[in-house]
Design an enzyme around this catalytic site. Structure first.
Site, PDB file in Angstrom:
ATOM      1  N   TYR A  12      37.407  29.292  40.858  1.00 30.29           N
ATOM      2  CA  TYR A  12      38.214  29.038  42.048  1.00 30.29           C
ATOM      3  C   TYR A  12      39.405  28.172  41.656  1.00 30.29           C
ATOM      4  O   TYR A  12      39.241  27.134  41.019  1.00 30.29           O
ATOM      5  CB  TYR A  12      37.365  28.327  43.091  1.00 30.29           C
ATOM      6  CG  TYR A  12      38.152  27.827  44.280  1.00 30.29           C
ATOM      7  CD1 TYR A  12      38.745  28.717  45.179  1.00 30.29           C
ATOM      8  CD2 TYR A  12      38.312  26.459  44.506  1.00 30.29           C
ATOM      9  CE1 TYR A  12      39.453  28.256  46.264  1.00 30.29           C
ATOM     10  CE2 TYR A  12      39.022  25.995  45.595  1.00 30.29           C
ATOM     11  CZ  TYR A  12      39.589  26.903  46.470  1.00 30.29           C
ATOM     12  OH  TYR A  12      40.296  26.458  47.551  1.00 30.29           O
TER      13      TYR A  12
ATOM     14  N   LYS B  67      38.622  42.118  49.237  1.00 25.25           N
ATOM     15  CA  LYS B  67      39.076  40.774  49.582  1.00 25.25           C
ATOM     16  C   LYS B  67      38.461  39.769  48.616  1.00 25.25           C
ATOM     17  O   LYS B  67      37.469  40.052  47.941  1.00 25.25           O
ATOM     18  CB  LYS B  67      38.695  40.423  51.025  1.00 25.25           C
ATOM     19  CG  LYS B  67      37.199  40.460  51.307  1.00 25.25           C
ATOM     20  CD  LYS B  67      36.916  40.142  52.771  1.00 25.25           C
ATOM     21  CE  LYS B  67      35.425  40.219  53.081  1.00 25.25           C
ATOM     22  NZ  LYS B  67      35.136  39.880  54.493  1.00 25.25           N
TER      23      LYS B  67
ATOM     24  N   ASP C 156      50.756  44.069  35.074  1.00 22.40           N
ATOM     25  CA  ASP C 156      51.293  43.530  36.333  1.00 22.40           C
ATOM     26  C   ASP C 156      51.468  42.019  36.206  1.00 22.40           C
ATOM     27  O   ASP C 156      51.053  41.264  37.075  1.00 22.40           O
ATOM     28  CB  ASP C 156      50.365  43.875  37.498  1.00 22.40           C
ATOM     29  CG  ASP C 156      51.019  43.615  38.859  1.00 22.40           C
ATOM     30  OD1 ASP C 156      52.246  43.362  38.893  1.00 22.40           O
ATOM     31  OD2 ASP C 156      50.316  43.662  39.881  1.00 22.40           O
TER      32      ASP C 156
END
Length: 978
Positions: free
Chosen positions: A673, A603, A794
């Site tokens: 972030y 996570k 990806d």
């Protein structure tokens, strides 16, 4: 008119002479007989017009002076007569005549001026819960409806009450904090016309309703003599009137120095840092230091403890008995706690004073920064009988070293070493085990596997197996065969607290002699059953392992190429990449928040990192971690991701590595972030507010020039390895809607210690220029990855994140993406693959190259200009889909794509990989589409970044990546920055 005025002047002079004569002829008046001075004209108020004369006469035997006051300003005259020849509006005010006895009389004069109805005194301050006066006295008392009005027609707060006084102004009753920055005018009606004063902005000073909030950087300090002691006290209050100081308890003398730094944070928050330092601490400086603060409401304090020692120390505390007994095959953890200052530099476990072992964990006892207590655990798994012995823990720091020793005894089941020798009529059984085994003898007639009649031994001897006290103990037991008169079986049984074992000896009489018939180790049905059960268990485990291996396994998406052999790419094993421990960051300085994304085994969590940039600064970061359900494969994969990110280095358009925690707990990867999440969901949110037209804002160039000029010094001097993207303030006022959107983005890159009053990027509309900017930035990021020989594998809008300033950053969610429940990932073989984004050679031949990333980039462009639609809409991934891809099917142009961008998509989807453009060429193509200002903006921001971009390596020129027979083995690990 002139004659009348001359008559008045004559009368006035005559009266003045009379007064002088009277004063000189009369005796002095005693203080008890003083009376109020008289003013002519004898009125309380006088109204004159602008330009008229003001003539006031004060009559009093003890006259001293005239005083004029308006808006708190005073002026004085010592003549009995006050004359202003041409009155102005500013002469409006209170005129006071005062005699020697302090008695006074006043008259208020209004100077009526049609051009200036209000006298103004700025600025306007008010204290919470008190009355405040808006100083806007009138020059004409005959106006009506004298009151307060909100600016620009806005209504005043419903609970605002006031009292109007033409001579002083308007008093606002019981000022509230909500009135802060209230804009208002004084207003009145003059001859039917509404008149407004200049605007007032009310600044409210908060009432003190609580004691200050006081905190310290650390509550305790431990230092060696000569080290610097520095502690910071933070005081929070509503105003700067708070008092603060450092006090050492029970002592009046201290060599400490203090330094203060203060600032306002918002409208009603005041902060002060009071730093106390002792440059070279001594033992007698030890004690309790109190930070004390007080305001009109009360006081508050907080303390910190300083302990100064003359030298460092280490104290070890075993958390268990140092003599340990453990059964063979079991696990045991040897646990010690120790206090160390300075921090321990060396920790080691030694076995039998010879070899070291690294199967240990060492971590702080507490997450507190003041912690000096640590825990060390040595993990001994499935111990064998030969692994007993001494295990010594050594720890040292720069001053001392210390150690503690554990004696580990492994309890082992007895083992029969010898049992089948019949020598000189004596039968001997030898067994070894720990603790010391006991041997019993049993006899039964005939050939049996187990006997029950006990027989006493002739002799028993015990000896150690070696010099070491931790080895097995060997026991010898002997029995005389004359004890047995018939054919039969003799059984030797050895046992201790751990278990038991046995062996038998079969013999028969031949004449007068006993001869051995058969000697064997007992092989019981129980043992047979155990073997069968073990075999079945092995088969079951093999089946489960096979099923597990058939499941789609996780692997790191980003691959670093080492060399190319024809069509074969040789990748670097990411586990072999080096990891630089400079990235280590103390895990106790992370404060975790909400979960941003989660997968089956990992996570990503929002967190605050303290001291990542500066020692006293906090920064919002994203932390990738594993779930407890993760296996060894996933743990290795996360470590591989960390190594790949550290190898790549930093770039504006990838999610950069900021730090990591790999010691003393689970692995944590700290990255930038990105506050606006992934680009796919951002595009979908903006569909309804999308602006189709492309707007050119030349003012934006100047805006960015101003921005970059203001940041020039910070760009050049910065030592950070990433950009601190906190919101800031834009100082240019936008003139158009597009300007407003652009300036809000720019503001996010300006670093100031104030709260920005700008719109967030997420609240702004989206236009075609934004889509072109996104495509350009992602191409730049992919060109950087290609220059580092990295294949993404990806690339999709879901793997692009967005941060302040609408800067895109390429990422790989990896373990934190739930691909099992994501319809974009289709099971193919033993992996889940994003088939709709994959090039044909990747789908059908499992070939991943720089050119296959270019194909995926074309799919990304289709997502981008369709505002987040799924590619190949309405087409499931089945045999028909694969057939259409093989036959050359390509998607039509998305709704919002310019013709030039669709041309780029089609070249990215060329069936021949060698005919697809490189990312460097794509960057050049898109540069022709974006506006000159956007290109200039991006270039300047890239140059301002601490990691400037160098020209990207063009892989189509450097190597022949796919399908070329001429391509030879070529090393790709050349370090080039983009």
């Amino acid at each position: 008119m002139r004659g009348a005025r001359g008559a008045w002047d004559f009368l006035f002079v005559l009266l003045l002479l009379l007064l002088v004569q009277t004063g000189s002829s009369q005796p002095s008046v005693s203080p008890g007989e003083l009376s109020l001075p008289s003013i002519h004209p004898a009125k309380s108020e006088l109204i004159v017009s602008v330009g008229d004369e003001i003539r006031l006469l004060c009559t009093d035997p003890g006259f001293v002076k005239w005083t004029f006051e308006i808006l708190g300003q005073l002026s004085e005259k010592t003549n009995p007569e006050w004359i202003t020849e041409k009155a102005e509006a500013t002469n409006t005010g209170n005129y006071t005549c005062t005699n020697k006895g302090g008695l006074s009389s006043s008259i208020y004069v209004f100077v009526r001026d049609p051009e200036k109805l209000f006298l103004i005194d700025l600025p306007l301050y008010g204290k919470e819960e008190n009355d405040t006066l808006v100083r806007c006295p009138l020059t004409d008392p005959e106006v009506t409806n004298y009151s307060l009005t909100g600016c620009e027609g806005k209504p005043l707060p419903k609970d605002l009450t006031f009292v109007a006084d033409p001579k002083a102004g308007i008093t606002i009753r019981n000022v509230k904090r909500e009135y802060h920055r209230l804009c208002l005018h004084c207003s009145a009606n003059q001859k039917g016309k509404s008149m407004l004063s200049k605007k007032f902005t009310l600044k409210v000073r908060a009432a003190i309703k609580a004691v200050p909030v006081v905190s310290v950087s650390k509550t305790s300090y431990l230092l060696r003599e000569g080290e610097e002691f520095a502690v910071t006290c933070l005081i929070k209050d509503v105003s700067s009137s708070v008092d603060s100081m450092w006090i050492k308890e029970n002592s009046q003398q201290s060599k400490a120095q203090t330094k203060k730094n203060s600032w306002h944070q918002g409208d009603f928050s005041y902060l002060r840092q009071e730093r106390l330092t002792i440059s070279s601490a001594r033992v007698n400086d030890s004690g309790v230091f109190m930070c004390y603060a007080n305001n009109t409401f009360g006081s508050a304090n907080v303390t910190t403890t300083l302990e100064v020692v003359d030298k460092g120390f280490i104290n070890i505390f075993p958390m268990m008995n140092t003599t340990v007994f453990v059964n063979d095959g079991e696990n045991v953890d040897l646990v010690v706690e120790y206090e160390a200052y300075p921090k321990p530099e060396h920790r080691q476990w030694i076995y039998m004073n010879r070899t070291s072992t690294d199967k240990w964990d060492d971590y702080p006892k507490s997450e507190n920064e003041s912690n000096i207590r640590y825990v060390n655990e040595l993990h001994l798994t499935r111990l064998k009988g030969t692994e007993g012995g001494t295990y010594t823990f050594h720890v040292s720091n720069s001053d001392v070293n210390s150690s503690v020793t554990f004696n580990v005894n492994v309890n082992t089941k007895p083992e029969i070493l010898t049992h089948d020798r019949l020598v000189n009529g004596m039968l001997q059984c030898v067994a070894a085990g720990f603790p010391e085994p006991t041997i019993d003898w049993y006899f039964c007639p005939g050939t049996e596997q187990r006997c029950s009649v006990p027989v006493g031994p002739v002799d028993v001897q015990i000896q150690n197996s070696s010099v070491s006290p931790f080895g097995k103990l060997v026991v010898y037991s002997t029995i005389d065969d004359s004890t047995f008169k018939h054919n039969g079986t003799v059984e030797c049984r050895a046992y201790n607290d751990v278990g038991k074992s046995s062996a038998s000896f079969n013999f028969a009489f031949k004449g007068n002699n006993k001869e051995q018939i058969h000697a064997h180790t007992l092989f019981t049905p129980l043992l047979i059953g155990f073997v069968i059960a073990a075999g079945l268990m092995c088969i079951f485990v093999m089946i489960l392992t096979y099923k597990y291996l058939q499941k789609p396994m996780y692997e790191v998406q980003w691959k670093v190429v080492e060399e190319i052999n024809g069509n074969n790419y040789v990748y670097i094993d990411p586990t072999q990449l080096p990891y630089d421990h400079k990235w280590e960051f103390p895990r106790n300085r992370l404060s975790f928040g909400k979960t941003l994304g989660a997968g089956a085994f990992g996570k990503v969590v929002e967190a605050t990192a303290y001291g990542l940039i500066k020692s006293d600064a906090a920064m919002t970061v994203a932390v990738k971690m594993l779930k407890p359900s993760a296996h060894l494969t996933e743990r290795e994969a996360l470590m591989s991701e960390l190594k790949v990110l550290s190898y790549l280095g930093n770039h504006m358009n990838i999610v950069n590595l900021l730090g990591a925690c790999t010691i003393g707990g689970p692995t944590l990867v700290i990255t930038e972030y990105c506050c606006y999440g992934d680009l796919l969901n951002f595009l979908r949110r903006k569909r309804d507010s999308f602006i189709c037209s492309k707007q050119e804002d030349h003012a934006e160039v100047a805006l960015y020039k101003n921005l970059l000029h203001s940041k020039e010094s910070s760009c050049n001097d910065s030592t950070n390895e990433y950009m601190d993207m906190k919101p800031g303030v834009s100082y240019v006022v936008p003139t158009k809607a597009a300007d407003k959107r652009r300036s809000a983005r720019i503001g996010s890159y300006i670093e100031r210690d104030v709260t920005p009053a700008i719109m967030e990027d997420d609240e702004l509309a989206l236009d075609l220029e934004d889509l072109l900017s996104f495509s350009y930035q992602v191409a730049k990021g992919m060109a950087f990855l290609a220059s580092k020989n990295c294949i993404h594998r990806d690339l999709a809008a879901r793997n692009i994140l967005l941060t302040h300033g609408r800067i895109t950053k390429i990422c790989d969610f990896g373990l934190a993406r739930d691909i099992k429940n994501d319809s974009n990932y289709v099971v193919k073989g033993n992996a889940r693959l994003p088939v709709k984004w994959m090039a044909p050679e990747s789908i059908f031949n499992c070939v991943y190259t720089f050119e296959s990333d270019v194909w995926s980039y074309g799919i990304f462009l289709w997502e981008l200009f369709s505002l987040g639609s799924s590619p190949y809409p309405g087409m499931p991934v089945d045999s028909k889909f694969y057939k259409m891809i093989k036959e050359g099917f390509r998607m039509l142009s998305p709704e919002h794509a310019p013709a030039e961008m669709y041309d780029i998509m089609k070249t990215c989807w060329d069936a021949d990989p060698l005919k697809r453009p490189t990312f460097k060429q794509i960057v050049q193509l898109i540069e022709k589409q974006i506006s000159e200002s956007t290109n200039h903006i991006y270039s300047n921001l890239a140059n301002c970044s601490p990691h400037r971009e160098n020209p990207a390596v063009d892989h189509s020129v450097r190597i022949n990546s796919v399908g070329s027979s001429a391509s030879s083995t070529q090393p790709l690990l050349v370090h080039e920055d983009v």
